[in-house]
Motif scaffolding. Sequence first.
Motif, PDB file in Angstrom:
ATOM      1  N   VAL A  24       0.836  -1.198   0.000  1.00 29.17           N
ATOM      2  CA  VAL A  24       0.000   0.000   0.000  1.00 29.17           C
ATOM      3  C   VAL A  24       0.871   1.249   0.000  1.00 29.17           C
ATOM      4  O   VAL A  24       1.868   1.324   0.719  1.00 29.17           O
ATOM      5  N   THR A  25       0.457   2.228  -0.813  1.00 29.39           N
ATOM      6  CA  THR A  25       1.054   3.558  -0.784  1.00 29.39           C
ATOM      7  C   THR A  25      -0.080   4.546  -0.582  1.00 29.39           C
ATOM      8  O   THR A  25      -0.989   4.635  -1.423  1.00 29.39           O
ATOM      9  N   LEU A  26      -0.069   5.260   0.550  1.00 29.43           N
ATOM     10  CA  LEU A  26      -1.138   6.218   0.830  1.00 29.43           C
ATOM     11  C   LEU A  26      -1.112   7.365  -0.172  1.00 29.43           C
ATOM     12  O   LEU A  26      -0.040   7.852  -0.539  1.00 29.43           O
ATOM     13  N   ALA A  27      -2.308   7.821  -0.591  1.00 27.42           N
ATOM     14  CA  ALA A  27      -2.419   8.963  -1.491  1.00 27.42           C
ATOM     15  C   ALA A  27      -2.359  10.277  -0.712  1.00 27.42           C
ATOM     16  O   ALA A  27      -2.107  11.328  -1.290  1.00 27.42           O
ATOM     17  N   GLY A  28      -2.602  10.207   0.567  1.00 27.53           N
ATOM     18  CA  GLY A  28      -2.597  11.396   1.433  1.00 27.53           C
ATOM     19  C   GLY A  28      -2.543  10.920   2.864  1.00 27.53           C
ATOM     20  O   GLY A  28      -1.728  10.075   3.218  1.00 27.53           O
ATOM     21  N   GLY A  29      -3.469  11.399   3.675  1.00 29.43           N
ATOM     22  CA  GLY A  29      -3.506  11.022   5.085  1.00 29.43           C
ATOM     23  C   GLY A  29      -4.301   9.745   5.318  1.00 29.43           C
ATOM     24  O   GLY A  29      -4.540   8.965   4.399  1.00 29.43           O
ATOM     25  N   PRO A  30      -4.744   9.547   6.548  1.00 31.10           N
ATOM     26  CA  PRO A  30      -5.491   8.350   6.917  1.00 31.10           C
ATOM     27  C   PRO A  30      -6.778   8.192   6.105  1.00 31.10           C
ATOM     28  O   PRO A  30      -7.380   9.179   5.679  1.00 31.10           O
ATOM     29  N   THR A  31      -7.176   6.946   5.912  1.00 29.75           N
ATOM     30  CA  THR A  31      -8.410   6.620   5.201  1.00 29.75           C
ATOM     31  C   THR A  31      -9.183   5.573   5.981  1.00 29.75           C
ATOM     32  O   THR A  31      -8.650   4.932   6.888  1.00 29.75           O
ATOM     33  N   ARG A  32     -10.431   5.407   5.598  1.00 30.19           N
ATOM     34  CA  ARG A  32     -11.253   4.296   6.101  1.00 30.19           C
ATOM     35  C   ARG A  32     -11.803   3.570   4.895  1.00 30.19           C
ATOM     36  O   ARG A  32     -12.199   4.196   3.907  1.00 30.19           O
ATOM     37  N   ASP A  33     -11.834   2.228   4.997  1.00 30.58           N
ATOM     38  CA  ASP A  33     -12.420   1.456   3.906  1.00 30.58           C
ATOM     39  C   ASP A  33     -13.324   0.359   4.450  1.00 30.58           C
ATOM     40  O   ASP A  33     -13.163  -0.103   5.571  1.00 30.58           O
ATOM     41  N   PHE A  34     -14.278  -0.004   3.630  1.00 28.56           N
ATOM     42  CA  PHE A  34     -15.285  -1.016   3.926  1.00 28.56           C
ATOM     43  C   PHE A  34     -14.823  -2.311   3.272  1.00 28.56           C
ATOM     44  O   PHE A  34     -14.363  -2.297   2.124  1.00 28.56           O
ATOM     45  N   ASN A  35     -14.931  -3.417   3.985  1.00 27.51           N
ATOM     46  CA  ASN A  35     -14.420  -4.694   3.491  1.00 27.51           C
ATOM     47  C   ASN A  35     -15.448  -5.806   3.593  1.00 27.51           C
ATOM     48  O   ASN A  35     -16.066  -5.976   4.644  1.00 27.51           O
ATOM     49  N   LEU A  36     -15.572  -6.562   2.516  1.00 28.98           N
ATOM     50  CA  LEU A  36     -16.343  -7.800   2.511  1.00 28.98           C
ATOM     51  C   LEU A  36     -15.375  -8.925   2.204  1.00 28.98           C
ATOM     52  O   LEU A  36     -14.593  -8.836   1.246  1.00 28.98           O
ATOM     53  N   MET A  37     -15.417  -9.979   3.012  1.00 25.22           N
ATOM     54  CA  MET A  37     -14.626 -11.181   2.764  1.00 25.22           C
ATOM     55  C   MET A  37     -15.573 -12.367   2.731  1.00 25.22           C
ATOM     56  O   MET A  37     -16.422 -12.501   3.619  1.00 25.22           O
ATOM     57  N   VAL A  38     -15.434 -13.217   1.706  1.00 24.07           N
ATOM     58  CA  VAL A  38     -16.252 -14.430   1.600  1.00 24.07           C
ATOM     59  C   VAL A  38     -15.341 -15.624   1.345  1.00 24.07           C
ATOM     60  O   VAL A  38     -14.338 -15.520   0.644  1.00 24.07           O
ATOM     61  N   ARG A  39     -15.698 -16.765   1.918  1.00 22.94           N
ATOM     62  CA  ARG A  39     -14.918 -17.985   1.755  1.00 22.94           C
ATOM     63  C   ARG A  39     -15.174 -18.564   0.363  1.00 22.94           C
ATOM     64  O   ARG A  39     -16.284 -18.960   0.036  1.00 22.94           O
ATOM     65  N   ARG A  40     -14.130 -18.539  -0.470  1.00 24.22           N
ATOM     66  CA  ARG A  40     -14.191 -19.006  -1.850  1.00 24.22           C
ATOM     67  C   ARG A  40     -14.655 -20.468  -1.906  1.00 24.22           C
ATOM     68  O   ARG A  40     -14.245 -21.292  -1.105  1.00 24.22           O
TER      69      ARG A  40
END
Length: 186
Positions: free
Chosen positions: A98-114
Amino acid sequence: MPILHLHDCPARPWKNGLGRTRELAVQPPGAGMDDFLWRVSVAEVDSAAPFSAFPGIDRTIVLLDGEGFSMALDDGRTHALTEPFAPFAFAGEARVAVTLAGGPTRDFNLMVRRGRIHGGIEVWRNAADAVLRPHTVLLYCARGRLRLDDQLLGPSDAWVQAMPAPARLELAPRSVVLAVQAAPAD
Protein backbone atom coordinates in the motif's frame (compact mmCIF):
# COMPACT_ATOMS: atom_id res chain seq x y z
CA MET A 1 -34.58 -4.87 13.43
CA PRO A 2 -30.96 -5.02 14.57
CA ILE A 3 -29.24 -1.70 13.90
CA LEU A 4 -25.48 -1.60 14.46
CA HIS A 5 -23.52 1.57 15.12
CA LEU A 6 -19.90 1.42 13.97
CA HIS A 7 -18.74 3.36 17.04
CA ASP A 8 -20.07 0.50 19.21
CA CYS A 9 -17.85 -2.05 17.44
CA PRO A 10 -14.45 -2.25 19.14
CA ALA A 11 -11.34 -1.52 17.09
CA ARG A 12 -9.21 -4.65 16.82
CA PRO A 13 -5.82 -5.29 15.23
CA TRP A 14 -5.64 -6.60 11.69
CA LYS A 15 -4.75 -10.24 11.32
CA ASN A 16 -1.12 -9.15 10.66
CA GLY A 17 -1.22 -6.63 13.54
CA LEU A 18 -0.28 -3.66 11.32
CA GLY A 19 -3.62 -1.78 11.34
CA ARG A 20 -7.08 -1.60 12.95
CA THR A 21 -10.52 -2.79 11.92
CA ARG A 22 -14.04 -2.78 13.32
CA GLU A 23 -16.05 -5.91 12.57
CA LEU A 24 -19.70 -5.18 11.78
CA ALA A 25 -20.86 -8.74 11.14
CA VAL A 26 -19.56 -12.26 10.69
CA GLN A 27 -21.23 -15.52 9.71
CA PRO A 28 -21.51 -17.79 11.52
CA PRO A 29 -21.77 -15.58 14.60
CA GLY A 30 -18.61 -15.66 16.68
CA ALA A 31 -16.49 -17.15 13.89
CA GLY A 32 -12.79 -16.36 13.91
CA MET A 33 -10.42 -15.40 11.10
CA ASP A 34 -9.97 -19.02 9.99
CA ASP A 35 -13.57 -20.27 9.98
CA PHE A 36 -15.93 -17.47 8.87
CA LEU A 37 -18.14 -17.90 5.79
CA TRP A 38 -18.44 -14.14 5.29
CA ARG A 39 -17.26 -11.12 7.21
CA VAL A 40 -17.87 -7.36 6.95
CA SER A 41 -15.65 -4.75 8.57
CA VAL A 42 -14.44 -1.16 8.36
CA ALA A 43 -10.66 -0.72 8.41
CA GLU A 44 -8.66 2.34 9.43
CA VAL A 45 -5.59 2.78 7.23
CA ASP A 46 -3.13 5.34 8.55
CA SER A 47 0.16 3.91 7.31
CA ALA A 48 1.56 2.09 4.29
CA ALA A 49 1.22 -1.30 6.02
CA PRO A 50 0.67 -4.32 3.76
CA PHE A 51 -2.69 -6.10 3.82
CA SER A 52 -3.17 -9.25 5.88
CA ALA A 53 -3.18 -12.48 3.86
CA PHE A 54 -6.45 -14.46 3.76
CA PRO A 55 -5.86 -17.63 1.68
CA GLY A 56 -9.07 -19.03 0.15
CA ILE A 57 -10.98 -15.78 0.68
CA ASP A 58 -12.41 -13.43 -1.97
CA ARG A 59 -12.24 -9.80 -0.85
CA THR A 60 -14.05 -6.64 -1.95
CA ILE A 61 -12.91 -3.25 -0.68
CA VAL A 62 -14.60 0.17 -0.92
CA LEU A 63 -13.03 3.53 0.00
CA LEU A 64 -15.23 5.37 2.52
CA ASP A 65 -13.21 8.40 3.66
CA GLY A 66 -9.89 10.05 2.91
CA GLU A 67 -7.76 10.29 -0.20
CA GLY A 68 -7.28 6.53 -0.41
CA PHE A 69 -4.25 4.57 -1.46
CA SER A 70 -2.61 2.66 -4.27
CA MET A 71 -2.56 -1.13 -4.06
CA ALA A 72 0.28 -3.10 -5.67
CA LEU A 73 -0.74 -6.76 -5.93
CA ASP A 74 1.82 -9.55 -6.25
CA ASP A 75 0.36 -10.58 -9.65
CA GLY A 76 1.66 -7.32 -11.12
CA ARG A 77 -1.66 -5.44 -11.05
CA THR A 78 -2.01 -2.06 -9.41
CA HIS A 79 -5.23 -0.40 -8.34
CA ALA A 80 -5.76 3.16 -7.14
CA LEU A 81 -8.42 2.96 -4.43
CA THR A 82 -9.00 6.71 -4.58
CA GLU A 83 -12.61 6.97 -5.77
CA PRO A 84 -15.08 6.73 -2.88
CA PHE A 85 -17.78 4.07 -3.10
CA ALA A 86 -16.23 2.15 -6.04
CA PRO A 87 -15.89 -1.55 -5.07
CA PHE A 88 -12.69 -3.42 -6.01
CA ALA A 89 -12.43 -7.22 -5.75
CA PHE A 90 -9.25 -9.26 -5.33
CA ALA A 91 -8.02 -12.59 -3.94
CA GLY A 92 -7.38 -12.66 -0.21
CA GLU A 93 -4.13 -14.58 -0.58
CA ALA A 94 -2.63 -11.82 -2.73
CA ARG A 95 0.25 -9.93 -1.21
CA VAL A 96 -0.82 -6.28 -1.33
CA ALA A 97 1.56 -3.38 -0.75
CA VAL A 98 0.00 0.00 0.00
CA THR A 99 1.05 3.56 -0.78
CA LEU A 100 -1.14 6.22 0.83
CA ALA A 101 -2.42 8.96 -1.49
CA GLY A 102 -2.60 11.40 1.43
CA GLY A 103 -3.51 11.02 5.08
CA PRO A 104 -5.49 8.35 6.92
CA THR A 105 -8.41 6.62 5.20
CA ARG A 106 -11.25 4.30 6.10
CA ASP A 107 -12.42 1.46 3.91
CA PHE A 108 -15.28 -1.02 3.93
CA ASN A 109 -14.42 -4.69 3.49
CA LEU A 110 -16.34 -7.80 2.51
CA MET A 111 -14.63 -11.18 2.76
CA VAL A 112 -16.25 -14.43 1.60
CA ARG A 113 -14.92 -17.99 1.75
CA ARG A 114 -14.19 -19.01 -1.85
CA GLY A 115 -16.07 -22.11 -3.01
CA ARG A 116 -18.62 -21.83 -0.20
CA ILE A 117 -20.01 -18.29 -0.59
CA HIS A 118 -20.39 -15.84 -3.47
CA GLY A 119 -20.54 -12.22 -2.43
CA GLY A 120 -20.57 -8.67 -3.67
CA ILE A 121 -21.36 -5.08 -2.83
CA GLU A 122 -23.98 -2.94 -4.58
CA VAL A 123 -23.76 0.83 -4.21
CA TRP A 124 -27.11 2.56 -3.72
CA ARG A 125 -27.12 6.24 -4.69
CA ASN A 126 -30.79 6.89 -5.48
CA ALA A 127 -34.25 5.66 -4.53
CA ALA A 128 -34.45 3.28 -7.51
CA ASP A 129 -31.35 1.42 -6.26
CA ALA A 130 -32.83 0.74 -2.81
CA VAL A 131 -34.06 -2.81 -3.38
CA LEU A 132 -33.33 -5.71 -1.03
CA ARG A 133 -32.12 -8.69 -3.05
CA PRO A 134 -32.77 -12.25 -1.82
CA HIS A 135 -29.21 -12.64 -0.46
CA THR A 136 -28.71 -9.15 0.99
CA VAL A 137 -27.11 -9.74 4.40
CA LEU A 138 -26.11 -6.21 5.42
CA LEU A 139 -26.84 -2.57 4.56
CA TYR A 140 -24.22 0.03 5.53
CA CYS A 141 -25.13 3.71 5.42
CA ALA A 142 -21.92 5.35 4.19
CA ARG A 143 -23.42 8.82 3.70
CA GLY A 144 -26.79 10.43 4.39
CA ARG A 145 -29.82 8.51 5.68
CA LEU A 146 -31.73 5.31 4.96
CA ARG A 147 -35.16 4.69 6.45
CA LEU A 148 -36.08 1.06 7.10
CA ASP A 149 -39.78 1.05 7.98
CA ASP A 150 -39.81 3.10 11.20
CA GLN A 151 -36.05 3.02 11.87
CA LEU A 152 -33.41 5.37 10.52
CA LEU A 153 -29.82 4.52 9.61
CA GLY A 154 -27.38 7.42 9.66
CA PRO A 155 -23.73 7.55 8.59
CA SER A 156 -21.76 4.51 9.82
CA ASP A 157 -24.91 2.61 10.86
CA ALA A 158 -25.70 -0.85 9.53
CA TRP A 159 -28.68 -3.18 9.30
CA VAL A 160 -27.89 -6.88 9.49
CA GLN A 161 -30.27 -9.37 7.90
CA ALA A 162 -32.97 -10.53 10.25
CA MET A 163 -36.51 -11.75 9.90
CA PRO A 164 -38.65 -9.99 8.98
CA ALA A 165 -36.91 -7.82 6.41
CA PRO A 166 -38.05 -4.19 6.23
CA ALA A 167 -41.12 -3.66 4.08
CA ARG A 168 -40.19 -0.09 3.14
CA LEU A 169 -36.84 1.43 2.22
CA GLU A 170 -36.40 5.17 1.67
CA LEU A 171 -33.01 6.53 0.64
CA ALA A 172 -32.58 10.23 1.39
CA PRO A 173 -31.19 12.47 -1.39
CA ARG A 174 -27.36 12.49 -1.72
CA SER A 175 -27.10 9.34 0.41
CA VAL A 176 -24.87 6.34 -0.29
CA VAL A 177 -25.61 2.85 1.03
CA LEU A 178 -23.46 -0.25 0.54
CA ALA A 179 -25.66 -3.34 0.14
CA VAL A 180 -23.77 -6.57 0.83
CA GLN A 181 -24.85 -9.86 -0.77
CA ALA A 182 -23.63 -13.27 0.39
CA ALA A 183 -25.11 -16.42 -1.13
CA PRO A 184 -24.13 -20.08 -0.97
CA ALA A 185 -21.89 -21.12 -3.86
CA ASP A 186 -23.45 -23.47 -6.40
